[in-house]
Design an enzyme around this catalytic site. Structure first.
Site, PDB file in Angstrom:
ATOM      1  N   CYS A 116       0.822  -1.226   0.000  1.00  0.00           N
ATOM      2  CA  CYS A 116       0.000   0.000   0.000  1.00  0.00           C
ATOM      3  C   CYS A 116       0.846   1.262   0.000  1.00  0.00           C
ATOM      4  O   CYS A 116       0.329   2.361  -0.214  1.00  0.00           O
ATOM      5  CB  CYS A 116      -0.931   0.002   1.216  1.00  0.00           C
ATOM      6  SG  CYS A 116      -1.984  -1.427   1.275  1.00  0.00           S
ATOM      7  N   HIS A 256      -3.151   6.867   3.867  1.00  0.00           N
ATOM      8  CA  HIS A 256      -3.608   5.621   3.239  1.00  0.00           C
ATOM      9  C   HIS A 256      -4.948   5.234   3.859  1.00  0.00           C
ATOM     10  O   HIS A 256      -5.129   5.304   5.072  1.00  0.00           O
ATOM     11  CB  HIS A 256      -2.569   4.521   3.463  1.00  0.00           C
ATOM     12  CG  HIS A 256      -3.059   3.171   3.058  1.00  0.00           C
ATOM     13  ND1 HIS A 256      -3.663   2.946   1.837  1.00  0.00           N
ATOM     14  CD2 HIS A 256      -3.051   1.971   3.706  1.00  0.00           C
ATOM     15  CE1 HIS A 256      -4.002   1.672   1.754  1.00  0.00           C
ATOM     16  NE2 HIS A 256      -3.647   1.064   2.876  1.00  0.00           N
ATOM     17  N   ASN A 286     -10.255  -0.121   0.799  1.00  0.00           N
ATOM     18  CA  ASN A 286      -8.797  -0.043   0.772  1.00  0.00           C
ATOM     19  C   ASN A 286      -8.314  -0.417  -0.631  1.00  0.00           C
ATOM     20  O   ASN A 286      -8.347  -1.585  -1.011  1.00  0.00           O
ATOM     21  CB  ASN A 286      -8.226  -0.997   1.831  1.00  0.00           C
ATOM     22  CG  ASN A 286      -6.708  -0.986   1.861  1.00  0.00           C
ATOM     23  OD1 ASN A 286      -6.058  -0.435   0.976  1.00  0.00           O
ATOM     24  ND2 ASN A 286      -6.141  -1.601   2.884  1.00  0.00           N
TER      25      ASN A 286
END
Ligand code: UT7
Length: 331
Positions: A116, A256, A286
Site C-alpha cells: 500500500c 492511506h 482499501n
C-alpha cells in the site's frame, strides 16, 4: 539552483461496479453494521474484465486525467513510475504497458512494489530523480486491483479491499514549495502479516466474470492494525520534525485509506483533528497503492488543496513498508 518536484496535475479512475456491504452479506458471514463499525467502509469498486477494467486501463485513464489537468503531453514525460502489486502481467511492468497506451515514447518506465506504500515509494523515486536533474517531468501512478487476489471466502479481508488507480504529474521547478521531504521505511521481519500466496481461486456467483489467479491475499489484520498505527504516527512525526513543522502547520493530511479507526488513532497521536484529515474510504474501501492518489485527486478537485497549503501524505502496507511526504501545494 536546487530543483524541486511540484505536483501539477492529479487524476483518478475507479471501476464502475459498486459492491456494497449489503452485497457482501450474501457472500460471507458478515453484516453491514460490523463492516462500518470496524472499518468505516460502506462500499467499494470492483473491476469487471468484460468492461476491460484492467490494471493498465485504470492506470491509463487516471494518467490521462492528470496529464490533461497539468497541460502536459505524454511525449513530454521523462519518467513513468507505478506503485502496484497487481499488474496484469507478471512482466513486463504496468508502467511499460501504460507508456505504450499513452504513447509516452520519451519516458523511462518501471514499477515499484511496496504494498500500500507503493505510490509514496514511486513519488520518492521521482522526487530524487528531479533533485538530481535526471528527470524534468514525470508521471507517478498508484494502482491496484486487489479483487484479482482476494480470497472471497475470507471475511477478514474481502470486506476491506478494492480496486482503483490514481495518478499525479510531477515537474521540476526551482520555485518555492513542492515536495519538501520524503521518508521511506521498511521492516521485512513482519512480511508474513500481509502477503499473497498459492491457493485455490474461488469466485462467488455475484462476482462471476472476475479473472481468476492462483494466489490469495493473506492478512493478520489485528497484528497489522497495531503496527499500522505505530508506524504511521512515528513517520508522520519524523516528517514534520524534519521540516521544523508542528501539527498546527499541517493544513491537510491525506493518509492511506485502510481503516477509519487506524486513521483516527494516527491523527490523535500526531495531534491533528479529523477536520484536517481527508478520508474517502467509505466509498472506495482499501485500494492499496491507489488510495493516496485517489484521495489527493478528490481533495484537489474538491478545492481542499489551495496554493501554499502544507499537505502531509502518509502510508503503510505489506513488507512491512511505511512512508510519508510533506509538500507545499503549488497548483
Ligand atoms: O492496507 C494496509 C494493510 N491493512 C491494514 O492495515 C488493515 C489492518 N487491520 C484492520 O483494519 C482490522 O484489524 C480489521 C478490520 C481487519 C479487523 O478488525 P478487528 O477489530 O481487528 O477485528 P478482529 O480481527 O480482532 O476480529 C474480531 C472478530 C472476530 O471474531 P471473534 O474471534 O471475536 O469471535 C472475527 O472473526 O470479528 C470477526 N470478524 C468478522 N465478523 C463479521 C472478522 N471479520 C469479520 C467480518 N464480519 N467481515
Amino acid at each position: 539552483m536546487m530543483q524541486r518536484a511540484h505536483i501539477i496535475g492529479t487524476g483518478l479512475s475507479v471501476p464502475e461496479r459498486i459492491l456494497s456491504n449489503k452485497d457482501l452479506e450474501g457472500i460471507v458471514d458478515t453484516t453491514n453494521e460490523w463492516i462500518v463499525r470496524r472499518s468505516g467502509i460502506k462500499e467499494r469498486r470492483i473491476s469487471s474484465p468484460d468492461r476491460d477494467e484492467t490494471t493498465t486501463h485504470l492506470s491509463t485513464q487516471a494518467s490521462r486525467r492528470a496529464l490533461e489537468m497539468a497541460g502536459v503531453c505524454a511525449d513530454q514525460l521523462d519518467m513513468i513510475v507505478i506503485g502496484t502489486v497487481t499488474s496484469d502481467c507478471q512482466f513486463p511492468s504496468t508502467a511499460c504497458m501504460v507508456q505504450e497506451a499513452l504513447n509516452a515514447e520519451n519516458a523511462v518506465a518501471f514499477d515499484v512494489s511496496a504494498g500500500c506504500s507503493g505510490f509514496l515509494y514511486a513519488l520518492n523515486t521521482v522526487n530524487n530523480a528531479i533533485q538530481c536533474g535526471t528527470c524534468r517531468t514525470a508521471l507517478v501512478v498508484g494502482v491496484d486491483r486487489l479483487s484479482s487476489i482476494i480470497n472471497w471466502l475470507d471475511r477478514g479481508t474481502c470486506v476491506l479491499l478494492a480496486d482503483g488507480a490514481g495518478a499525479v504529474v510531477v515537474t521540476s521547478n526551482p520555485g518555492e514549495g513542492g515536495i519538501l521531504s520524503s521518508h521511506l521505511k521498511s521492516n521485512g521481519k513482519f512480511w508474513d502479516l500481509l502477503y499473497s500466496s498459492d491457493g485455490n481461486a474461488y469466485t462467488p456467483s455475484i462476482l462471476k466474470g472476475l479473472s481468476k489467479k492462483s494466489f490469495h491475499l493473506n492478512m493478520s489484520g489485528n497484528r497489522l492494525f497495531k503496527q499500522a498505527i505505530e508506524c504511521l504516527s512515528s513517520i508522520a512525526k519524523d516528517a514534520m520534525k524534519h521540516n521544523s513543522l508542528s501539527s498546527d502547520d499541517i493544513d491537510l493530511v491525506v493518509p492511506h485509506q485502510a481503516n477509519i479507526r487506524i486513521i483516527r488513532a494516527m491523527a490523535d497521536n500526531i495531534g491533528i483533528p479529523m477536520t484536517r484529515v481527508f478520508t474517502n474510504l467509505h466509498k472506495y474501501g482499501n485500494t492499496s497503492s491507489a488510495s493516496i492518489p485517489i484521495a489527493l485527486d478528490e481533495a484537489n478537485r474538491g478545492g481542499l488543496l489551495i496554493r501554499g497549503k502544507n499537505v502531509l501524505l502518509v502510508s503503510f502496507g505489506a513488507g512491512l513498508t511505511w512512508a510519508a511526504s510533506i509538500m507545499k501545494w503549488t497548483m
